[in-house]
Enzyme design. Structure first.
Site, mmCIF file in Angstrom:
data_model
loop_
_atom_site.group_PDB
_atom_site.id
_atom_site.type_symbol
_atom_site.label_atom_id
_atom_site.label_comp_id
_atom_site.label_asym_id
_atom_site.label_seq_id
_atom_site.Cartn_x
_atom_site.Cartn_y
_atom_site.Cartn_z
ATOM 1 N N GLU A 174 0.808 -1.216 0.000
ATOM 2 C CA GLU A 174 0.000 0.000 0.000
ATOM 3 C C GLU A 174 0.843 1.270 0.000
ATOM 4 O OE1 GLU A 174 -3.680 0.053 0.216
ATOM 5 O OE2 GLU A 174 -3.367 -1.994 -0.494
ATOM 6 N N HIS A 250 -4.844 1.743 7.128
ATOM 7 C CA HIS A 250 -3.428 1.989 6.865
ATOM 8 C C HIS A 250 -2.766 2.493 8.134
ATOM 9 C CE1 HIS A 250 -4.429 2.802 2.362
ATOM 10 N NE2 HIS A 250 -3.928 1.596 2.494
ATOM 11 N N CYS A 369 -2.773 11.681 3.350
ATOM 12 C CA CYS A 369 -3.090 10.783 2.237
ATOM 13 C C CYS A 369 -2.787 11.438 0.896
ATOM 14 C CB CYS A 369 -4.573 10.405 2.272
ATOM 15 S SG CYS A 369 -4.995 9.074 3.394
#
Length: 446
Positions: A174, A250, A369
């Site tokens: 990720e 995450h 992000c």
């Protein structure tokens, strides 16, 4: 030689929408099918980039992906004109169609993992695009991401680019959302902290039960090998399975680091004491600040709701650290109280700046992000494609570009409109010329 950490923010695309595609991402699911504003979203992101530039930071921009992804829809058997492909897919496989319209590439913390030249064996900056295999809609991104990164960091003297890991969940990766680098300063070798959710080849090890663990231990090891990192500057830390099951999909939703600061929630990690002891041992005699947020002060639920840890911690030109937080943190009584108290404590964090990024927050991503961090020397910064760096002139050009091409409002039903595809491609073709990144999109290469 001066050393910098440059933040490259993802530019929100012209088809920004809320499709609620991400199981395990509470904010994404709760806003599914709401109307979005692509123009407002892009302008919010650009405003944050310009504000960081005005603070004295070096700030870059990364181009978005093309959506709807006609190339993938054709791979899946839809044929005819582009308009016909959209019509068929929306009618026959609406879930697949929505996945191919995802707006999630704006979260460039998931674009790649980056290791600076100070850490790597060959003394170059290394990039590995994330394969994002856990979610179909995100697994469509890595190939174009790789082209965008190569168009941004093109000079082979300074930059090494790797192909994303194999497209299989055993090597689920990720990107930087599960990677933090701790260092005394950006130009010296640091400790690269890889956070994983599960072991792919050993089902007996702890793992979450409700939501998927998207990052595997084996993927972390593979990236460390590709980047030429030594055992002396790598630490592997497992995320707490219970906190994943609370919606922390995450690591950057529950911890964030910068230089000698690791800001984390007490429930973030498994075997925290042992992990931190290893980090400190590899960090050496230098001072490390482990800034813990207790559940009594901010619950995991409130941290997820406000994205307290999906904030950016920046080292400003005056040496002070600042937190870049979404306005949701300011509006939360417990989080606001915590941050107001934090800046008075004995840590390098002395400022908090709040930004409105609600269009991103509603889709499940905060300020951190939106950016990919790249630590570079002065020479490496000079080797970056300068058209991708934000200054007053480029900010004005990109704002005008958004005004020209983006819609004020968009509903998921609008995504089947062939005219929207034409508008989007016209915009993206012009953007690649503004940024001078080359032909990165399939429609340009066709």
């Amino acid at each position: 030689m001066k050393q910098f950490e440059v933040n490259f923010d993802g530019l929100v695309g012209p088809t920004h929408n809320y499709a609620g595609l991400s199981f395990g991402n509470v904010a994404s699911l709760s806003n599914a099918n709401a109307n979005s504003s692509p123009k407002q979203a892009a302008k919010q992101g650009l405003q944050k980039m310009k504000a960081l530039h005005d603070m004295g930071m070096i700030q870059g921009v990364l181009a978005p992906q093309e959506r709807p992804d006609i190339f993938t829809l054709r791979r899946l058997g839809f044929t005819g004109s582009d308009a016909r492909v959209l019509e068929q897919a929306a009618a026959q496989a609406p879930e697949v169609f929505q996945a191919c319209c995802s707006a999630s590439s704006m979260w460039t913390a998931n674009a790649a993992t980056v290791s600076p030249s100070a850490d790597t064996a060959n003394g170059k900056v290394h990039f590995t695009p994330a394969n994002l295999t856990n979610k179909f809609h995100r697994s469509l991104e890595p190939e174009v991401t790789g082209r965008i990164l190569k168009g941004t960091f093109a000079d082979e003297k300074y930059f090494d680019h790797h192909t994303h890991l194999p497209d299989n969940e055993h090597f689920g990766d990720e990107g930087a959302a599960n990677h933090t680098r701790l260092c005394t300063d950006y130009g010296h070798a640091g400790v690269e902290m890889f956070v994983y959710g599960r072991y792919a080849f050993d089902g007996s090890k702890p793992a979450p039960k409700k939501y998927p663990a998207r990052q595997t231990f084996e993927a972390c090891q593979a990236i460390a090998r590709l980047h030429g990192l030594s055992e002396e500057n790598v630490v592997y830390v497992q995320q707490n399975p219970d906190v994943i099951d609370q919606g922390v999909f995450h690591n950057d939703v529950i911890s964030v680091g910068n230089q000698n600061v690791l800001f984390y929630h007490e429930q973030a990690f498994l075997n925290t004491d042992a992990a931190f002891a290893e980090i400190q041992q590899k960090f050496g005699d230098h001072k490390l600040h482990f800034v813990r947020v207790d559940s009594a002060d901010v619950s995991v639920q409130e941290a997820v709701k406000t994205y307290l840890f999906n904030t950016q911690i920046l080292t400003l030109p005056n040496g002070e650290m600042a937190i870049i937080a979404p306005t949701e943190c300011e509006e939360s009584e417990s989080v606001n109280r915590y941050l107001s108290n934090l800046v008075t404590q004995d840590t390098p964090i002395k400022q908090v700046h709040y930004f409105d990024v609600k269009q991103s927050m509603r889709n499940g991503g905060g300020p951190a992000c939106l950016r990919l961090r790249v630590a570079m020397t002065e020479s490496e910064v000079s080797a970056v494609n300068q058209n991708t760096l934000i200054n007053d002139e480029q900010f004005a050009r990109l704002n005008a570009w958004v005004d020209k091409h983006y819609r004020d409002a968009l509903n998921v039903n609008d995504l089947r409109d062939p005219q929207l595809l034409v508008e989007s491609r016209t915009a993206l073709d012009e953007l690649t010329q503004l940024l001078k990144i080359g032909s990165v999109y399939p429609f340009q290469q066709d």
